[in-house]
Design a protein around this motif. Structure first.
Motif, PDB file in Angstrom:
ATOM      1  N   ASN A 111       0.831  -1.205   0.000  1.00 50.20           N
ATOM      2  CA  ASN A 111       0.000   0.000   0.000  1.00 50.20           C
ATOM      3  C   ASN A 111       0.865   1.255   0.000  1.00 50.20           C
ATOM      4  O   ASN A 111       0.457   2.296   0.503  1.00 50.20           O
ATOM      5  N   MET A 112       2.051   1.144  -0.580  1.00 47.41           N
ATOM      6  CA  MET A 112       2.995   2.248  -0.551  1.00 47.41           C
ATOM      7  C   MET A 112       3.247   2.782  -1.966  1.00 47.41           C
ATOM      8  O   MET A 112       3.099   2.064  -2.955  1.00 47.41           O
ATOM      9  N   SER A 113       3.628   4.045  -2.017  1.00 46.77           N
ATOM     10  CA  SER A 113       3.947   4.705  -3.277  1.00 46.77           C
ATOM     11  C   SER A 113       5.219   5.523  -3.109  1.00 46.77           C
ATOM     12  O   SER A 113       5.677   5.776  -1.990  1.00 46.77           O
ATOM     13  N   TRP A 114       5.772   5.960  -4.239  1.00 49.14           N
ATOM     14  CA  TRP A 114       7.000   6.749  -4.226  1.00 49.14           C
ATOM     15  C   TRP A 114       6.871   7.906  -5.210  1.00 49.14           C
ATOM     16  O   TRP A 114       6.039   7.882  -6.129  1.00 49.14           O
ATOM     17  N   ALA A 115       7.707   8.914  -5.023  1.00 48.86           N
ATOM     18  CA  ALA A 115       7.718  10.058  -5.936  1.00 48.86           C
ATOM     19  C   ALA A 115       9.094  10.710  -5.916  1.00 48.86           C
ATOM     20  O   ALA A 115       9.745  10.790  -4.876  1.00 48.86           O
ATOM     21  N   GLN A 141      -5.537   1.653   6.623  1.00 45.30           N
ATOM     22  CA  GLN A 141      -6.982   1.852   6.772  1.00 45.30           C
ATOM     23  C   GLN A 141      -7.374   3.218   6.190  1.00 45.30           C
ATOM     24  O   GLN A 141      -7.211   3.450   5.008  1.00 45.30           O
ATOM     25  N   HIS A 142      -7.853   4.174   7.022  1.00 42.77           N
ATOM     26  CA  HIS A 142      -8.300   5.460   6.505  1.00 42.77           C
ATOM     27  C   HIS A 142      -7.257   6.558   6.647  1.00 42.77           C
ATOM     28  O   HIS A 142      -7.558   7.735   6.413  1.00 42.77           O
ATOM     29  N   LEU A 143      -6.028   6.207   7.008  1.00 41.53           N
ATOM     30  CA  LEU A 143      -4.988   7.206   7.228  1.00 41.53           C
ATOM     31  C   LEU A 143      -3.847   7.023   6.234  1.00 41.53           C
ATOM     32  O   LEU A 143      -3.496   5.897   5.880  1.00 41.53           O
ATOM     33  N   SER A 144      -3.271   8.140   5.811  1.00 38.90           N
ATOM     34  CA  SER A 144      -2.124   8.133   4.908  1.00 38.90           C
ATOM     35  C   SER A 144      -0.963   8.853   5.579  1.00 38.90           C
ATOM     36  O   SER A 144      -1.140   9.923   6.173  1.00 38.90           O
ATOM     37  N   LEU A 145       0.221   8.260   5.473  1.00 38.23           N
ATOM     38  CA  LEU A 145       1.425   8.820   6.071  1.00 38.23           C
ATOM     39  C   LEU A 145       2.485   8.946   4.980  1.00 38.23           C
ATOM     40  O   LEU A 145       2.676   8.022   4.177  1.00 38.23           O
ATOM     41  N   GLY A 168      -6.150  11.908   6.567  1.00 35.40           N
ATOM     42  CA  GLY A 168      -7.135  10.828   6.535  1.00 35.40           C
ATOM     43  C   GLY A 168      -8.399  11.207   7.273  1.00 35.40           C
ATOM     44  O   GLY A 168      -8.579  12.342   7.715  1.00 35.40           O
ATOM     45  N   ARG A 169      -9.264  10.230   7.416  1.00 36.50           N
ATOM     46  CA  ARG A 169     -10.571  10.458   8.027  1.00 36.50           C
ATOM     47  C   ARG A 169     -10.655   9.727   9.368  1.00 36.50           C
ATOM     48  O   ARG A 169     -10.303   8.549   9.474  1.00 36.50           O
ATOM     49  N   ILE A 170     -11.124  10.457  10.372  1.00 38.16           N
ATOM     50  CA  ILE A 170     -11.397   9.891  11.698  1.00 38.16           C
ATOM     51  C   ILE A 170     -12.842  10.228  12.046  1.00 38.16           C
ATOM     52  O   ILE A 170     -13.174  11.392  12.260  1.00 38.16           O
ATOM     53  N   ASP A 171     -13.682   9.210  12.049  1.00 39.88           N
ATOM     54  CA  ASP A 171     -15.127   9.399  12.226  1.00 39.88           C
ATOM     55  C   ASP A 171     -15.648  10.366  11.155  1.00 39.88           C
ATOM     56  O   ASP A 171     -15.484  10.101   9.975  1.00 39.88           O
ATOM     57  N   ASP A 172     -16.246  11.489  11.566  1.00 41.22           N
ATOM     58  CA  ASP A 172     -16.799  12.436  10.605  1.00 41.22           C
ATOM     59  C   ASP A 172     -15.845  13.589  10.294  1.00 41.22           C
ATOM     60  O   ASP A 172     -16.234  14.555   9.631  1.00 41.22           O
ATOM     61  N   TRP A 173     -14.609  13.475  10.747  1.00 40.68           N
ATOM     62  CA  TRP A 173     -13.633  14.543  10.545  1.00 40.68           C
ATOM     63  C   TRP A 173     -12.557  14.105   9.573  1.00 40.68           C
ATOM     64  O   TRP A 173     -12.116  12.958   9.594  1.00 40.68           O
ATOM     65  N   TYR A 174     -12.149  15.045   8.721  1.00 44.03           N
ATOM     66  CA  TYR A 174     -11.019  14.808   7.830  1.00 44.03           C
ATOM     67  C   TYR A 174      -9.819  15.576   8.384  1.00 44.03           C
ATOM     68  O   TYR A 174      -9.899  16.779   8.640  1.00 44.03           O
ATOM     69  N   LEU A 175      -8.700  14.892   8.561  1.00 40.94           N
ATOM     70  CA  LEU A 175      -7.502  15.445   9.193  1.00 40.94           C
ATOM     71  C   LEU A 175      -6.383  15.594   8.176  1.00 40.94           C
ATOM     72  O   LEU A 175      -6.153  14.716   7.345  1.00 40.94           O
ATOM     73  N   ARG A 176      -5.692  16.727   8.262  1.00 42.15           N
ATOM     74  CA  ARG A 176      -4.472  16.935   7.473  1.00 42.15           C
ATOM     75  C   ARG A 176      -3.484  17.692   8.349  1.00 42.15           C
ATOM     76  O   ARG A 176      -3.759  18.806   8.801  1.00 42.15           O
TER      77      ARG A 176
END
Length: 326
Positions: A111-115, A141-145, A168-176
């Motif tokens: 589930n990893m990518s590079w750039a 899951q719903h989080l990206s690092l 990512g998303r935690i419950d009804d909140w989107y976090l950045r």
């Protein structure tokens, strides 16, 4: 500063189009520049190429952008040449040339990518600058690092930095949130930003952001924004204040209009139509199975097509939905 923008585009062939834009830009309080622009677009099997030519009373500029993909990587590159040309993109005629390239891909079976990315700027006044960065990202899951390591050289001064980001998303909140660290020549935290947003209803959104910059005069800045989405426009009210006691409030209304010339049809949307495409689909009952919409065949009303931003739209009595913002 303000800008007035009018553009028209023509599909010359299936894979070649041309456009003309009339742009009036306010460079300073009492200075406006008239920038007519010609755009040429070429579409190949796995890439898109765009050439922009423009000029004003200060000079001329050319810009070439290309992007594409294959089984292994996605790529994008840009080159621009400024001949004493001043605009929003080249304030005070600072640049002679710039170039950039971006490569990205996925690590197989993960589930990893590079750039990898790089950019170069040739300055009229001052030294050239060079920037190179490498990024590795993963998803759980719903989080990206992600972690980006970068190197920059300006006037023979080398700087190494690192950005660690979580979204990512935690419950009804989107976090950045992200943290910027200077590594060399000195090691220190330069910036920490956290942004959260949520939807109160289908038509409203709230966003909160806090920014910590220890080297700025105002170390902490807080911003609250409330948006309300109408059918064809967006209303947004935001208030920003900092640890020095300064504050800024803004009320903004935005909408976008698109003219479909062959049908003399106007479309209004709250999302900008600039730099996007559209396609019209005709759904019909193909009685003779020849793949063509013949005069005696009936259009099909009430169908929906997925894969675009307005997937709830249905075909009308002519069997036609217009899919925009592609």
């Amino acid at each position: 500063l303000r800008q007035v923008y009018v553009s028209a585009n023509w599909a010359v062939t299936d894979n070649f189009s041309a456009g003309v834009a009339i742009i009036e830009q306010q460079i300073s309080k009492d200075k406006w520049l008239f920038n007519p622009t010609v755009t040429l677009n070429l579409l190949t099997d796995n890439s898109v190429w765009q050439l922009n030519l423009t000029g004003n009373e200060t000079g001329t500029a050319a810009n070439l952008i290309a992007q594409g993909s294959n089984e292994l990587i996605d790529w994008q590159t840009e080159w621009a040449k400024y001949n004493d040309f001043e605009s929003w993109d080249n304030q005070d005629n600072q640049l002679k040339q710039l170039a950039s390239v971006n490569l990205s891909g996925n690590l197989e079976h993960t589930n990893m990518s590079w750039a990898l990315s790089g950019s170069w700027q040739d300055q009229n006044l001052g030294s050239d600058s060079l920037f190179v960065a490498a990024t590795v990202a993963g998803q759980f899951q719903h989080l990206s690092l992600s972690n980006e390591l970068s190197w920059q050289n300006i006037a023979n001064n080398e700087v190494w930095a690192n950005r660690l980001a979580l979204s990512g998303r935690i419950d009804d909140w989107y976090l950045r949130t992200y943290a910027d660290l200077a590594l060399l020549p000195d090691t220190e935290l330069t910036q920490l930003v956290s942004n959260v947003s949520t939807s109160f209803t289908d038509n409203s959104n709230y966003q909160f952001e806090v920014r910590y910059q220890p080297m700025a005069s105002a170390e902490v800045t807080v911003k609250n924004s409330l948006s309300y989405f109408l059918d064809t426009s967006t209303l947004r009210f935001s208030v920003e204040n900092d640890s020095e006691g300064d504050w800024f409030a803004q009320f903004k209304w935005s909408s976008s209009a698109l003219l479909i010339a062959p049908d003399n049809t106007w479309l209004l949307d709250r999302v900008s139509h600039l730099n996007t495409g559209s396609v019209k689909i005709i759904a019909f009952q193909d009685d003779n199975n020849n793949g063509l919409f013949d005069e005696n065949e009936l259009p099909m009303e009430g169908l929906r097509f997925s894969g675009h931003t307005r997937s709830d739209d249905e075909t009308d009595e002519n069997g036609q939905p217009l899919i925009t913002h592609i």
